[in-house]
Design an enzyme around this catalytic site. Sequence first.
Site, mmCIF file in Angstrom:
data_model
loop_
_atom_site.group_PDB
_atom_site.id
_atom_site.type_symbol
_atom_site.label_atom_id
_atom_site.label_comp_id
_atom_site.label_asym_id
_atom_site.label_seq_id
_atom_site.Cartn_x
_atom_site.Cartn_y
_atom_site.Cartn_z
ATOM 1 N N ARG A 9 0.662 -1.281 0.130
ATOM 2 C CA ARG A 9 -0.089 0.038 -0.108
ATOM 3 C C ARG A 9 0.990 1.309 0.089
ATOM 4 O O ARG A 9 0.233 2.411 -0.086
ATOM 5 C CB ARG A 9 -1.136 0.130 1.057
ATOM 6 C CG ARG A 9 -2.025 -1.128 1.152
ATOM 7 C CD ARG A 9 -2.800 -1.104 2.297
ATOM 8 N NE ARG A 9 -3.631 -0.020 2.147
ATOM 9 C CZ ARG A 9 -4.667 0.419 2.901
ATOM 10 N NH1 ARG A 9 -4.647 -0.374 4.316
ATOM 11 N NH2 ARG A 9 -5.402 1.426 2.948
ATOM 12 N N CYS A 10 2.251 1.119 0.181
ATOM 13 C CA CYS A 10 3.085 2.451 0.256
ATOM 14 C C CYS A 10 3.788 2.395 -1.158
ATOM 15 O O CYS A 10 4.340 1.640 -1.740
ATOM 16 C CB CYS A 10 4.241 1.916 1.209
ATOM 17 S SG CYS A 10 5.406 3.174 1.392
ATOM 18 N N SER A 11 3.518 3.745 -1.565
ATOM 19 C CA SER A 11 4.227 4.196 -3.041
ATOM 20 C C SER A 11 5.498 3.911 -2.965
ATOM 21 O O SER A 11 6.335 3.424 -3.951
ATOM 22 C CB SER A 11 3.855 5.458 -3.415
ATOM 23 O OG SER A 11 4.316 6.473 -2.329
#
Length: 113
Positions: A9-11
């Site tokens: 979920r983390c870019s």
Amino acid sequence: MIKIYHNPRCSKSRQGLSILEESGKSFEIIKYLENDFTSIELEDIIIKLGIKPIELVRKNETIWKSDYKGKTLSDNEIIAAMVNHPKLIERPIVVNGDKAVVGRPPESILEII
């Protein structure tokens, strides 16, 4: 083998994963929010990073602000907080042998692969 401690979920974590994929090297993906760290594993990674435990904490996370901010904590207490609340751990972390980096910026991963 290269390992990436990854949060999909983390870019920045996705960018770090992309760098590893483009490198053509084999690596293992560890979704650390699903596969919890032990204190010993986290201590080992911190040693490889060459940092203090507090430097691996995401200090803007709500749980940090509500439960830990402003308190005097030992290194062991900080590690315990990260083990109990893995969202507090900066990401991605890439480990290659006895070296590790936090992929912020993601290009720092290139230093150890």
